[in-house]
Design a protein around this motif. Structure first.
Motif, PDB file in Angstrom:
ATOM      1  N   GLU A 181       0.758  -1.172  -0.234  1.00  0.00           N
ATOM      2  CA  GLU A 181       0.040  -0.061  -0.007  1.00  0.00           C
ATOM      3  C   GLU A 181       0.789   1.458  -0.023  1.00  0.00           C
ATOM      4  N   ASP A 210       2.303   1.590  -3.379  1.00  0.00           N
ATOM      5  CA  ASP A 210       1.249   2.152  -4.528  1.00  0.00           C
ATOM      6  C   ASP A 210       1.052   3.479  -4.123  1.00  0.00           C
ATOM      7  N   ASN A 211       0.959   4.029  -2.896  1.00  0.00           N
ATOM      8  CA  ASN A 211       0.497   5.303  -2.463  1.00  0.00           C
ATOM      9  C   ASN A 211       1.587   6.341  -3.157  1.00  0.00           C
ATOM     10  N   TRP A 242       4.148   5.733  -5.246  1.00  0.00           N
ATOM     11  CA  TRP A 242       4.229   5.436  -6.915  1.00  0.00           C
ATOM     12  C   TRP A 242       3.009   6.250  -7.557  1.00  0.00           C
ATOM     13  N   ASN A 243       1.905   6.236  -6.935  1.00  0.00           N
ATOM     14  CA  ASN A 243       0.816   6.780  -7.795  1.00  0.00           C
ATOM     15  C   ASN A 243       0.889   8.541  -7.615  1.00  0.00           C
ATOM     16  N   LYS A 244       1.166   8.818  -6.374  1.00  0.00           N
ATOM     17  CA  LYS A 244       1.468  10.304  -6.213  1.00  0.00           C
ATOM     18  C   LYS A 244       2.633  10.784  -6.836  1.00  0.00           C
ATOM     19  N   THR A 288       4.193   9.795  -9.864  1.00  0.00           N
ATOM     20  CA  THR A 288       4.051   9.548 -11.187  1.00  0.00           C
ATOM     21  C   THR A 288       2.961  10.440 -11.739  1.00  0.00           C
ATOM     22  N   ALA A 289       1.965  11.157 -10.831  1.00  0.00           N
ATOM     23  CA  ALA A 289       0.686  11.835 -11.226  1.00  0.00           C
ATOM     24  C   ALA A 289       1.405  13.009 -12.010  1.00  0.00           C
ATOM     25  N   GLU A 349       6.805   6.228 -15.259  1.00  0.00           N
ATOM     26  CA  GLU A 349       7.453   5.065 -14.743  1.00  0.00           C
ATOM     27  C   GLU A 349       8.744   4.565 -15.420  1.00  0.00           C
ATOM     28  N   ASP A 379       9.425  12.088 -11.325  1.00  0.00           N
ATOM     29  CA  ASP A 379       8.268  12.667 -10.978  1.00  0.00           C
ATOM     30  C   ASP A 379       8.103  13.802 -11.961  1.00  0.00           C
ATOM     31  N   LYS A 424       6.838  -0.750 -11.306  1.00  0.00           N
ATOM     32  CA  LYS A 424       6.704  -0.521  -9.993  1.00  0.00           C
ATOM     33  C   LYS A 424       6.796  -2.039  -9.170  1.00  0.00           C
TER      34      LYS A 424
END
Length: 141
Positions: free
Chosen positions: A73, A76-77, A79-81, A83-84, A89, A97, A132
């Motif tokens: 988790e 994922d958190n 990674w998602n933030k 790469t936003a 990736e 970033d 990831k």
């Protein structure tokens, strides 16, 4: 404290935006000084400086920040933030970033998995297939 060591990140006019972004990603983070040239900020209590130095220099993979995570988790958190909004990736837990800065988002058990001489080659083979990191796949390798 004397002789404190901390990184200075060179931006092309985006130091404040970057500091605000990074502070939104990591807990226990804040901007401590904001001037037109320099923004000082803390991420998880660690000091950083953002410099509005201009377009002469760009980030590359020669320098990256490593974020050790305990759970999928957390991976994922972050990674998602990170790469936003234009982040990219890469391979083996690496990403850039939206400002072009490189990060490694890795599980904190990776060292233990890589010191198991029987398991290490299989773990490395799995890592090479990933962008990831998937902790379960590494543990089950």
């Amino acid at each position: 404290m004397t002789n404190q060591i901390y990184p200075c990140l060179w931006f092309d006019g985006q130091a404040k935006a970057a500091a605000d972004f990074y502070c939104s990603v990591f807990k226990n983070s804040k901007v401590t000084t904001d001037t037109p040239m320099v923004v000082n900020f803390e991420l998880n209590g660690k000091k950083f400086m953002g410099l509005n130095g201009g377009p002469m220099f760009k980030f590359n993979e020669a320098v990256s920040m490593v974020v050790e995570c305990e759970t999928q988790e957390e991976i994922d958190n972050y990674w998602n933030k990170l790469t936003a909004d234009g982040g990219q990736e890469s391979q083996c837990g690496w990403l850039k970033d939206k400002f072009g800065f490189s990060w490694q988002i890795i599980p904190n058990i990776i060292g233990k998995l890589m010191t198991d001489t029987e398991k290490a080659p299989r773990v490395m083979q799995e890592i090479m297939k990933m962008k990831k990191i998937d902790i379960a796949k590494l543990v089950n390798a």
